[in-house]
Scaffold this motif. Structure first.
Motif, PDB file in Angstrom:
ATOM      1  N   PHE A  12       4.606 -11.508  -3.506  1.00  0.00           N
ATOM      2  CA  PHE A  12       4.377 -12.395  -4.520  1.00  0.00           C
ATOM      3  C   PHE A  12       5.231 -12.381  -5.627  1.00  0.00           C
ATOM      4  O   PHE A  12       5.758 -13.423  -6.159  1.00  0.00           O
ATOM      5  N   ILE A  13       5.618 -11.169  -6.299  1.00  0.00           N
ATOM      6  CA  ILE A  13       6.539 -11.048  -7.289  1.00  0.00           C
ATOM      7  C   ILE A  13       7.853 -11.773  -6.826  1.00  0.00           C
ATOM      8  O   ILE A  13       8.281 -12.415  -7.667  1.00  0.00           O
ATOM      9  N   PHE A  16       7.864 -15.483  -6.301  1.00  0.00           N
ATOM     10  CA  PHE A  16       7.757 -16.296  -7.789  1.00  0.00           C
ATOM     11  C   PHE A  16       9.270 -16.200  -8.390  1.00  0.00           C
ATOM     12  O   PHE A  16       9.595 -17.132  -8.991  1.00  0.00           O
ATOM     13  N   LEU A  19      11.734 -18.422  -6.903  1.00  0.00           N
ATOM     14  CA  LEU A  19      11.448 -19.741  -6.979  1.00  0.00           C
ATOM     15  C   LEU A  19      12.120 -20.050  -8.187  1.00  0.00           C
ATOM     16  O   LEU A  19      12.830 -21.213  -8.467  1.00  0.00           O
ATOM     17  N   LEU A  20      12.157 -19.274  -9.268  1.00  0.00           N
ATOM     18  CA  LEU A  20      12.399 -19.692 -10.765  1.00  0.00           C
ATOM     19  C   LEU A  20      13.946 -19.510 -10.637  1.00  0.00           C
ATOM     20  O   LEU A  20      14.612 -20.366 -11.165  1.00  0.00           O
ATOM     21  N   LEU A  99       7.042 -20.928  -1.197  1.00  0.00           N
ATOM     22  CA  LEU A  99       5.910 -21.330  -1.655  1.00  0.00           C
ATOM     23  C   LEU A  99       4.779 -20.900  -0.738  1.00  0.00           C
ATOM     24  O   LEU A  99       3.539 -20.622  -1.115  1.00  0.00           O
ATOM     25  N   LEU A 102       3.930 -17.336  -1.501  1.00  0.00           N
ATOM     26  CA  LEU A 102       2.706 -17.335  -2.887  1.00  0.00           C
ATOM     27  C   LEU A 102       1.368 -17.921  -2.266  1.00  0.00           C
ATOM     28  O   LEU A 102       0.567 -17.017  -2.944  1.00  0.00           O
TER      29      LEU A 102
END
Length: 200
Positions: A12-13, A16, A19-20, A99, A102
């Protein structure tokens, strides 16, 4: 411990943060593919996840929907656009799968999710690849990707299931980066995609 508790948190980390980090590239590729594919930049398809549970994978669409005079889709090679070929060669088509990570459908690292139509063809050994979440990259990807046989791919996938650990995942991650830079094993021999799996 690692696979059940630590790995999901790391997935998850890093998904994320990924994606940024890739947002500018993500946006640019989206616009270019939307133009090249006449309005459709994403590709959605049902894939089997952990324990065979189906989810919709998200990828950038690298092939258009060009058809012949009879209304049938042209071959993969003929539908692969120039920008699509570049996106595939650089593995940028995999970015939207962050995605999926996530959402919890996938992991960053694990056996690649194959087509649902193959599910009934697997023997007990091959089906073991579904004992863990599928990944964006995996042990088979850093040991040949689409350029290896189906038998070898399954062997490598099951090896990962039996040896999943933090150190193995770190090794796969670094080898993936090297593969992307070298652009190795992206296509099967004489084809844009690997040949369909027909069972044993």
């Amino acid at each position: 411990m690692y696979q059940q508790r630590v790995k999901p948190v790391l997935d998850f980390i890093f998904a994320f943060l990924g994606l940024l980090l890739f947002l500018p590239i993500f946006s640019m590729v989206y616009v270019l593919l939307k133009i090249a594919n006449n309005g459709n930049a994403f590709f959605f398809q049902d894939r089997p996840g952990k324990n065979g549970k189906t989810f919709k994978i998200i990828k950038f669409k690298t092939m258009n929907d060009a058809k012949d005079s009879e209304g049938k889709l042209l071959s993969d090679e003929k539908r692969l656009t120039k920008i699509g070929a570049f996106v595939r060669k650089t593995s940028l088509d995999e970015i939207p799968q962050l995605l999926n990570v996530l959402k919890g459908d996938m992991s960053l690292i694990g056996p690649r999710p194959l087509l649902t139509q193959y599910l009934h063809l697997y023997n007990d050994f091959q089906n073991r690849r579904h004992e863990v979440k599928p990944g964006i990259t995996g042990w088979a990807q850093v040991n040949g990707r689409n350029a290896i046989s189906w038998d070898k791919k399954f062997e490598l996938d099951v090896w990962y299931v039996d040896h999943c650990s933090f150190l193995v995942d770190v090794k796969i991650l670094f080898r993936t980066l090297l593969k992307v830079v070298k652009k190795e094993g992206i296509n099967a021999a004489n084809a844009a995609t690997i040949e369909p799996f027909n069972g044993e």
